[in-house]
Design an enzyme around this catalytic site. Structure first.
Site, PDB file in Angstrom:
ATOM      1  N   SER A  13       0.744  -1.239  -0.028  1.00  0.00           N
ATOM      2  CA  SER A  13      -0.072  -0.142  -0.102  1.00  0.00           C
ATOM      3  C   SER A  13       0.883   1.068  -0.022  1.00  0.00           C
ATOM      4  CB  SER A  13      -1.073   0.148   1.244  1.00  0.00           C
ATOM      5  OG  SER A  13      -0.492   0.065   2.534  1.00  0.00           O
ATOM      6  N   ASN A  14       1.998   1.227   0.533  1.00  0.00           N
ATOM      7  CA  ASN A  14       2.959   2.494   0.696  1.00  0.00           C
ATOM      8  C   ASN A  14       3.421   2.616  -0.883  1.00  0.00           C
ATOM      9  OD1 ASN A  14       3.708   3.875   3.078  1.00  0.00           O
ATOM     10  ND2 ASN A  14       3.308   1.763   3.835  1.00  0.00           N
ATOM     11  N   ILE A  88      19.323  -5.055   3.289  1.00  0.00           N
ATOM     12  CA  ILE A  88      20.156  -4.728   2.291  1.00  0.00           C
ATOM     13  C   ILE A  88      21.642  -5.090   2.178  1.00  0.00           C
ATOM     14  CG2 ILE A  88      20.921  -2.598   0.560  1.00  0.00           C
ATOM     15  CD1 ILE A  88      17.643  -3.527   0.556  1.00  0.00           C
ATOM     16  N   ASN A 102      14.199   4.021   4.019  1.00  0.00           N
ATOM     17  CA  ASN A 102      13.395   3.010   4.665  1.00  0.00           C
ATOM     18  C   ASN A 102      12.090   3.788   5.512  1.00  0.00           C
ATOM     19  OD1 ASN A 102      11.983   0.452   5.350  1.00  0.00           O
ATOM     20  ND2 ASN A 102      13.168   0.469   7.278  1.00  0.00           N
ATOM     21  N   HIS A 104       9.844   2.767   8.884  1.00  0.00           N
ATOM     22  CA  HIS A 104       9.581   1.743  10.047  1.00  0.00           C
ATOM     23  C   HIS A 104       8.247   2.276  10.877  1.00  0.00           C
ATOM     24  CE1 HIS A 104      10.532  -1.602  12.772  1.00  0.00           C
ATOM     25  NE2 HIS A 104      10.171  -0.802  13.656  1.00  0.00           N
ATOM     26  N   ASP A 145      17.324  -1.061  11.056  1.00  0.00           N
ATOM     27  CA  ASP A 145      16.397   0.091  11.531  1.00  0.00           C
ATOM     28  C   ASP A 145      17.523   1.190  12.284  1.00  0.00           C
ATOM     29  OD1 ASP A 145      14.241  -1.058  10.750  1.00  0.00           O
ATOM     30  OD2 ASP A 145      14.088  -2.137  12.426  1.00  0.00           O
ATOM     31  N   GLU A 174       1.959   7.076   7.324  1.00  0.00           N
ATOM     32  CA  GLU A 174       2.615   6.614   6.427  1.00  0.00           C
ATOM     33  C   GLU A 174       2.195   7.275   4.974  1.00  0.00           C
ATOM     34  OE1 GLU A 174       2.487   2.548   6.497  1.00  0.00           O
ATOM     35  OE2 GLU A 174       4.144   2.477   7.896  1.00  0.00           O
TER      36      GLU A 174
HETATM   37  C1  GAR Z   1       4.367  -0.599   6.702  1.00  0.00           C
HETATM   38  O1  GAR Z   1       3.694  -0.422   7.824  1.00  0.00           O
HETATM   39  C2  GAR Z   1       5.780  -0.385   6.641  1.00  0.00           C
HETATM   40  O2  GAR Z   1       5.976   0.735   7.734  1.00  0.00           O
HETATM   41  C3  GAR Z   1       6.238  -1.506   7.695  1.00  0.00           C
HETATM   42  O3  GAR Z   1       5.515  -2.500   6.729  1.00  0.00           O
HETATM   43  C4  GAR Z   1       4.276  -2.174   6.418  1.00  0.00           C
HETATM   44  C5  GAR Z   1       4.195  -2.375   5.165  1.00  0.00           C
HETATM   45  O4  GAR Z   1       2.690  -2.165   4.336  1.00  0.00           O
HETATM   46  N1  GAR Z   1       7.543  -1.748   7.511  1.00  0.00           N
HETATM   47  C6  GAR Z   1       8.251  -2.393   8.450  1.00  0.00           C
HETATM   48  O5  GAR Z   1       7.670  -2.920   9.369  1.00  0.00           O
HETATM   49  C7  GAR Z   1       9.766  -2.322   8.317  1.00  0.00           C
HETATM   50  N2  GAR Z   1      10.285  -3.080   9.314  1.00  0.00           N
HETATM   51  P1  GAR Z   1       2.406  -2.160   3.020  1.00  0.00           P
HETATM   52  O6  GAR Z   1       3.009  -3.258   2.310  1.00  0.00           O
HETATM   53  O7  GAR Z   1       1.002  -2.191   2.939  1.00  0.00           O
HETATM   54  O8  GAR Z   1       3.018  -0.723   2.369  1.00  0.00           O
END
Ligand code: GAR
Length: 188
Positions: A13-14, A88, A102, A104, A145, A174
């Protein structure tokens, strides 16, 4: 033309939000979506926008130049991690110094590190009875992180909030901030 490549392992979704945002910005294109999971929904989302996708294994990422070669082929100049689960490798870090970002879903250094991904993070926030959570956008280095922070935003956590409630609040942050922060880094 600035060319963005997005790495994602999950729903994406991001990634989709970033793709949509930069469709409205001249001089910046999302040219590639990469994933280590061939069943990731992010790949379906990318196809909707006719953006090329590339799937690789953990071994290919860590022990070959396949990913790097592909990024070079498409002239990607900045790498955006959006829910990407793997570390990475050093060969990418060397080729993209301060060019890998990234997001988080917590206020690092809280609830970060290996295994802290998605709902695990929100469960940890609720179990810890935190009154605030949020997002951290940071540069990527060789540790989970731990790269320099670029931006943080917060949201309140109520004692009645479930991990799912916290997730919704964090996802809102986000959506609002990640594309804008990327844009501001690109304009530096
Ligand atoms: C997001 O909330 C992102 O911040 C998190 O995974 C989710 C992905 O959602 N990332 C982490 O936890 C990294 N450690 P998405 O696939 O719907 O974008």
């Amino acid at each position: 033309m600035t060319k963005i490549a997005i790495f994602a392992s999950g729903s994406g979704s991001n990634a989709e939000n970033i793709i949509q945002y930069f469709q409205g910005i001249q001089g910046v294109d999302v040219v590639l979506v990469l994933s280590n999971r061939k069943e990731s929904y992010v790949l379906t989302r990318a196809l909707k926008y006719s953006i090329p996708t590339f799937v690789f294994t953990k071994n290919e990422l860590n022990n070959t130049t396949k990913v790097l070669d592909y990024l070079h082929k498409l002239n990607a100049s900045i790498l955006i991690l959006a829910g990407f689960l793997l570390k990475i490798p050093i060969n990418l870090l060397i080729k993209y110094p301060n060019k890998i970002l990234n997001i988080h879903p917590s206020l690092l250094p809280l609830h970060g590190g290996k295994g802290m991904y998605g709902m695990n993070v929100h469960r940890s926030v609720v179990e810890n009875k935190d009154q605030v959570s949020g997002i951290t956008i940071h540069y990527v280095n060789e540790h989970y992180d731990q790269g320099d922070y670029i931006f943080q935003a917060t949201c309140p956590v109520l004692s009645s909030d479930s991990p799912e409630d916290v997730k919704q609040k964090v996802q809102n942050l986000e959506r609002i901030h990640y594309p804008k922060v990327i844009a501001s880094i690109l304009s530096e």
